[in-house]
Scaffold this motif. Sequence first.
Motif, mmCIF file in Angstrom:
data_model
loop_
_atom_site.group_PDB
_atom_site.id
_atom_site.type_symbol
_atom_site.label_atom_id
_atom_site.label_comp_id
_atom_site.label_asym_id
_atom_site.label_seq_id
_atom_site.Cartn_x
_atom_site.Cartn_y
_atom_site.Cartn_z
ATOM 1 N N ALA A 96 1.041 -1.018 0.081
ATOM 2 C CA ALA A 96 0.038 -0.356 -0.003
ATOM 3 C C ALA A 96 0.790 1.348 0.354
ATOM 4 O O ALA A 96 0.560 1.910 -0.981
ATOM 5 C CB ALA A 96 -0.755 0.216 1.221
ATOM 6 N N GLU A 97 1.663 1.172 1.154
ATOM 7 C CA GLU A 97 2.771 2.343 0.708
ATOM 8 C C GLU A 97 3.320 2.851 -0.752
ATOM 9 O O GLU A 97 3.921 3.942 -1.394
ATOM 10 C CB GLU A 97 3.835 2.366 2.113
ATOM 11 C CG GLU A 97 4.645 3.086 1.943
ATOM 12 C CD GLU A 97 5.347 2.933 2.943
ATOM 13 O OE1 GLU A 97 7.181 4.347 3.331
ATOM 14 O OE2 GLU A 97 6.177 1.891 3.564
ATOM 15 N N ILE A 98 3.727 1.287 -1.132
ATOM 16 C CA ILE A 98 4.887 1.519 -2.779
ATOM 17 C C ILE A 98 3.564 2.030 -2.708
ATOM 18 O O ILE A 98 3.819 3.225 -4.877
ATOM 19 C CB ILE A 98 5.388 0.145 -3.364
ATOM 20 C CG1 ILE A 98 5.911 -0.111 -2.010
ATOM 21 C CG2 ILE A 98 5.717 0.255 -4.252
ATOM 22 C CD1 ILE A 98 6.994 -1.862 -1.885
ATOM 23 N N GLU A 99 2.026 1.551 -2.956
ATOM 24 C CA GLU A 99 1.062 2.533 -4.025
ATOM 25 C C GLU A 99 0.848 3.570 -4.513
ATOM 26 O O GLU A 99 0.705 4.647 -5.247
ATOM 27 C CB GLU A 99 -0.092 1.499 -4.368
ATOM 28 C CG GLU A 99 -1.210 1.585 -5.366
ATOM 29 C CD GLU A 99 -2.517 0.861 -5.007
ATOM 30 O OE1 GLU A 99 -2.408 0.478 -6.276
ATOM 31 O OE2 GLU A 99 -2.171 0.433 -3.859
ATOM 32 N N GLN A 100 1.214 4.204 -2.966
ATOM 33 C CA GLN A 100 0.899 5.084 -2.840
ATOM 34 C C GLN A 100 1.780 5.981 -3.382
ATOM 35 O O GLN A 100 1.798 7.381 -3.663
ATOM 36 C CB GLN A 100 0.403 5.873 -1.106
ATOM 37 C CG GLN A 100 0.090 7.290 -0.750
ATOM 38 C CD GLN A 100 -1.214 7.540 -2.152
ATOM 39 O OE1 GLN A 100 -2.243 7.114 -1.850
ATOM 40 N NE2 GLN A 100 -1.178 8.447 -2.804
ATOM 41 N N ARG A 101 3.246 6.183 -3.118
ATOM 42 C CA ARG A 101 4.484 6.076 -3.620
ATOM 43 C C ARG A 101 4.106 7.097 -4.985
ATOM 44 O O ARG A 101 4.926 7.543 -6.328
ATOM 45 C CB ARG A 101 6.069 5.831 -3.257
ATOM 46 C CG ARG A 101 6.102 5.943 -1.689
ATOM 47 C CD ARG A 101 6.896 4.859 -1.878
ATOM 48 N NE ARG A 101 8.108 5.186 -2.664
ATOM 49 C CZ ARG A 101 9.806 4.174 -2.035
ATOM 50 N NH1 ARG A 101 9.210 3.128 -0.860
ATOM 51 N NH2 ARG A 101 10.602 4.475 -3.300
#
Length: 365
Positions: free
Chosen positions: A130-135
Amino acid sequence: MRSNGQIKFLKFSAKLQKRIFFSVSALIIAWLLITLFMAANQYSVSLERMALTQKEAKVQSAEERVSDYKDSIDDVAKDISKRQDMLDALSRQYMQDMPEAEKSAAPANANQNELSKKVGAIIPEAAALAEIEQRQINYAIRLTKLAQLRAARAEKEIKKFGLNPQAFMDDNKAQGGPFIAFFGQKETAIKDPRFAKLEIALARMSAMEDLLSSIPSSMPAVAAEMSSGFGFRSDPFNGRGAMHSGLDFRGAHGTPILAAADGVVSFAGGQSGYGNTVEITHANGLMTRYAHLSAINVKVGQKLLTGTQVGKMGSTGRSTGTHLHFEVRVNGQAINPRKFLEAGNNVLKVKGSNSAGNSASKGTK
């Protein structure tokens, strides 16, 4: 009915008249019903398209994101990895032109960052994804800004030539090939509207920069002197008023003649009045013509870059001496090449930087 002095009568009974009336009425009613049905059906399709567009443009809620991750974390991981590869490719192509301050500046998107944290809290094993996707989303926003800036810069330079960039935007280009999703195969990978916005921005940037590269703004002959301008002149053979559809450049016999812009050779050979001639088709209906050549160095179908030698200066055809006749045409209509050549000196740097970016783009496809 009167014929040869005789009068004949056609009699329609009341019953027959009623049949004709009801038959015609039935046809009209049927036609109206069919038209109404088609209009209603078209309206229904339009509503469905609007609903689909609104659905696609809707940013995912936390519940939707959680549902996607619960379906298959492995599929989401593969898709995000695929999308990251594409974003890395875009970074190599375009990030070099982005100011350092723009590269490091994070967009004001606190709500979306909080959304990713919620997903991680509900599904701990998906927190990293989820963090990677937001980045990636944040990066897409910055890259969209860059594409919009480059498109605006190219559009500004195109207007310096007296051209309307929007008039050259062709929505019916001849294109084809298999569909390969740029941001991955899974629906969740393209559901966020910011990636769709990025695709639109990159497409417009590419179109504007391709058009700029195709504008004939480079001198077609080195160290040549202009001997005749565009428009009305006295014909050199008969002295009568004539329309001159290009510019004439006088120079030494055999002077190299150069392509004024990127394009494809559409004609190479003899033409009545023009002598040995080369015609180059550029993007969006632009064409340049190089006439009275003593030699031709290209062939039909050959792709050329700006500055490629297409032939040598001569005096073939209807000519009084060694020179180059240079034309610029837009959709078959001759326009004055002088404004292109004069404006070209101010946009060479822009065209050069765009060509570098586009070359990188072509190398990664």
